[in-house]
Design an enzyme around this catalytic site. Structure first.
Site, PDB file in Angstrom:
ATOM      1  N   HIS A 132       0.837  -1.188   0.000  1.00  0.00           N
ATOM      2  CA  HIS A 132       0.000   0.000   0.000  1.00  0.00           C
ATOM      3  C   HIS A 132       0.878   1.246   0.000  1.00  0.00           C
ATOM      4  O   HIS A 132       1.743   1.409   0.853  1.00  0.00           O
ATOM      5  CB  HIS A 132      -0.906   0.027   1.236  1.00  0.00           C
ATOM      6  CG  HIS A 132      -2.079  -0.900   1.134  1.00  0.00           C
ATOM      7  ND1 HIS A 132      -3.142  -0.860   2.010  1.00  0.00           N
ATOM      8  CD2 HIS A 132      -2.353  -1.887   0.245  1.00  0.00           C
ATOM      9  CE1 HIS A 132      -4.026  -1.786   1.669  1.00  0.00           C
ATOM     10  NE2 HIS A 132      -3.564  -2.425   0.613  1.00  0.00           N
ATOM     11  N   TYR A 162      -9.963   4.825   7.104  1.00  0.00           N
ATOM     12  CA  TYR A 162     -10.232   5.154   8.500  1.00  0.00           C
ATOM     13  C   TYR A 162     -11.333   6.208   8.504  1.00  0.00           C
ATOM     14  O   TYR A 162     -11.156   7.288   7.941  1.00  0.00           O
ATOM     15  CB  TYR A 162      -8.988   5.713   9.181  1.00  0.00           C
ATOM     16  CG  TYR A 162      -7.863   4.714   9.347  1.00  0.00           C
ATOM     17  CD1 TYR A 162      -7.710   4.008  10.532  1.00  0.00           C
ATOM     18  CD2 TYR A 162      -6.942   4.485   8.320  1.00  0.00           C
ATOM     19  CE1 TYR A 162      -6.670   3.099  10.705  1.00  0.00           C
ATOM     20  CE2 TYR A 162      -5.906   3.576   8.476  1.00  0.00           C
ATOM     21  CZ  TYR A 162      -5.776   2.884   9.672  1.00  0.00           C
ATOM     22  OH  TYR A 162      -4.754   1.986   9.833  1.00  0.00           O
ATOM     23  N   LYS A 206       0.467  -0.601  15.129  1.00  0.00           N
ATOM     24  CA  LYS A 206       1.847  -0.544  15.615  1.00  0.00           C
ATOM     25  C   LYS A 206       2.262  -1.737  16.477  1.00  0.00           C
ATOM     26  O   LYS A 206       3.453  -1.898  16.763  1.00  0.00           O
ATOM     27  CB  LYS A 206       2.060   0.748  16.418  1.00  0.00           C
ATOM     28  CG  LYS A 206       1.918   2.011  15.597  1.00  0.00           C
ATOM     29  CD  LYS A 206       2.882   2.014  14.432  1.00  0.00           C
ATOM     30  CE  LYS A 206       2.698   3.211  13.526  1.00  0.00           C
ATOM     31  NZ  LYS A 206       3.461   3.088  12.276  1.00  0.00           N
ATOM     32  N   PRO A 255      -5.089  -0.480  18.373  1.00  0.00           N
ATOM     33  CA  PRO A 255      -4.800  -0.956  17.012  1.00  0.00           C
ATOM     34  C   PRO A 255      -4.845   0.123  15.943  1.00  0.00           C
ATOM     35  O   PRO A 255      -4.414  -0.122  14.810  1.00  0.00           O
ATOM     36  CB  PRO A 255      -5.880  -2.022  16.771  1.00  0.00           C
ATOM     37  CG  PRO A 255      -6.990  -1.640  17.699  1.00  0.00           C
ATOM     38  CD  PRO A 255      -6.331  -1.053  18.915  1.00  0.00           C
ATOM     39  N   TYR A 276       2.933   6.654  10.118  1.00  0.00           N
ATOM     40  CA  TYR A 276       2.181   5.481   9.690  1.00  0.00           C
ATOM     41  C   TYR A 276       3.089   4.432   9.058  1.00  0.00           C
ATOM     42  O   TYR A 276       2.969   3.235   9.360  1.00  0.00           O
ATOM     43  CB  TYR A 276       1.082   5.896   8.702  1.00  0.00           C
ATOM     44  CG  TYR A 276       0.031   4.836   8.459  1.00  0.00           C
ATOM     45  CD1 TYR A 276      -1.148   4.829   9.194  1.00  0.00           C
ATOM     46  CD2 TYR A 276       0.207   3.841   7.497  1.00  0.00           C
ATOM     47  CE1 TYR A 276      -2.116   3.864   8.978  1.00  0.00           C
ATOM     48  CE2 TYR A 276      -0.746   2.871   7.288  1.00  0.00           C
ATOM     49  CZ  TYR A 276      -1.917   2.886   8.016  1.00  0.00           C
ATOM     50  OH  TYR A 276      -2.861   1.915   7.815  1.00  0.00           O
TER      51      TYR A 276
END
Length: 391
Positions: A72, A201, A297, A293, A385
């Protein structure tokens, strides 16, 4: 029985460390209280940072990951259904993440263990650590009705939040820091194609939602729920209706519905225990820290812990230096707290908190709007991220 390093726990931290030490020629034995089927079957994280991907490749365990994992280059954020994309690769100079489930990572680690001589003792009951303050620590356990003992130089506690390792450290030595969130995640797995080729998200007035995947044909979806919710009250139909509403009309219209084959509710917490070393015991992974979550991580922090610990142990045995061992806790915690900060911030940005008022909600909306229009804000999210570099 004797070895150089006793590793408690055969989860990601324990097995990654075992493979690292084996590669360096350091002797290790892994002691696990459950069986392989249980450990491998736990449904956990699915997004790997570049550090973790590089570690799997370095260990020669990345072939299936490279073939089946999904790279991704970006991720998506929705604010009350209004989508925008964060181009992580462009913002970070080419960094990406890999969608490859923890179950698959564990399968690769287990499959390679026996051929490489990585020894794992499963079904070890009543595991106990002894003399961690002295020069001759050892581990005891029961298996098949017999008592066993493993003498060692060091113990690596990789047995998770509820394991025996952290509990062995004297209470007056440990400092713990915790934030328990007033909600959980209701998650489902279903063999349906994901609604998008990247994660979404979503911050919605009814609560958070996450659209994720494990493969092009298997989806992993989550919605924020109360801690008093019961799985039995959530039929598949009710879940899909709520998910589509929270994702918004654009993403919700692309959701393929189907029967779920796994459904669970997980509470969210942030937790850190300091120090990550006491005497000859070193903590790694969930034994030392938990992250919500959001941002994925947990597994990645375990990987960075054991990279540092593996380097320190290798330096001790191959070079006779204790510098890495002495500096392990401070070095690992420096990265842990940065990941904790990001996970806390991202959770605070994307979830609805029952004790917050209209002003707090307006602040969330304003920050999301700022992020959409600010390259600097997007860079901050993207570099955290994809994973901060090891130092």
């Amino acid at each position: 029985m004797r070895t150089q390093v006793a590793i408690i726990g055969a989860g990601p931290a324990g097995l990654l460390l075992a493979h690292l030490l084996r590669r360096a020629g350091v002797e290790a034995v892994v002691i696990e209280r459950r069986d392989r089927e249980y450990v491998e079957g736990r449904v956990r994280a699915g997004v790997l940072e570049q550090v973790t991907v590089d570690l799997m490749n370095t260990l020669g365990l990345g072939e299936r990951m490279r073939a089946e994992g999904l790279v991704h280059t970006g991720t998506n954020i929705a604010s009350d259904g209004d989508l925008f994309r964060i181009d992580m690769s462009e913002l970070t100079g080419g960094s990406t993440v890999m969608v490859y489930g923890q179950q698959e990572v564990m399968k690769d680690l287990f499959d390679a263990a026996e051929p490489r001589g990585v020894r794992i003792i499963f079904d070890a009951e009543d595991v106990a650590l002894h003399d961690i303050d002295g020069s001759k620590p050892y581990v005891t356990w029961r298996k098949d009705g017999a008592e066993h003992r493993l003498d060692c130089d060091f113990i690596a506690g990789c047995d998770g939040y509820h394991g025996v390792s952290r509990a062995t450290i004297p209470a007056d030595v440990l400092k713990t820091f915790e934030r328990v969130y007033p909600f959980g995640w209701l998650g489902v797995l279903a063999d349906v194609p994901p609604c998008d080729h990247e994660l979404i998200y979503s911050n919605h007035e009814r609560g958070f939602a996450l659209a994720s995947m494990r493969s092009p044909t298997r989806s992993r979806y989550y919605i924020q729920c109360g801690l008093d919710e019961r799985i039995e009250d959530w039929s598949d139909e009710r879940f899909w209706d709520e998910l589509c509403l929270r994702l918004g009309p654009e993403a919700g219209a692309r959701v393929t519905r189907g029967a779920s084959f796994e459904k669970s509710i997980a509470p969210l917490r942030s937790f850190v225990s300091e120090p990550m070393r006491h005497g000859r015991l070193f903590l790694a992974g969930d034994a030392a820290h938990i992250v919500p979550p959001t941002g994925a991580k947990g597994l990645n922090l375990a990987a960075s812990d054991v990279i540092m610990l593996g380097e320190a142990l290798t330096e001790h045995y191959l070079e006779g230096s204790n510098a890495g061992l002495d500096g392990y806790s401070a070095r690992a915690l420096a990265r842990v707290w940065k990941a904790e900060r990001f996970s806390w911030w991202f959770t605070s940005l994307t979830h609805r908190f029952p004790d917050r008022d209209g002003f707090d909600r307006k602040m969330q909306v304003a920050e999301l709007a700022y992020m959409r229009g600010s390259r600097a804000a997007q860079v901050t999210l993207a570099e955290n991220y994809v994973g901060l570099p090891l130092v």
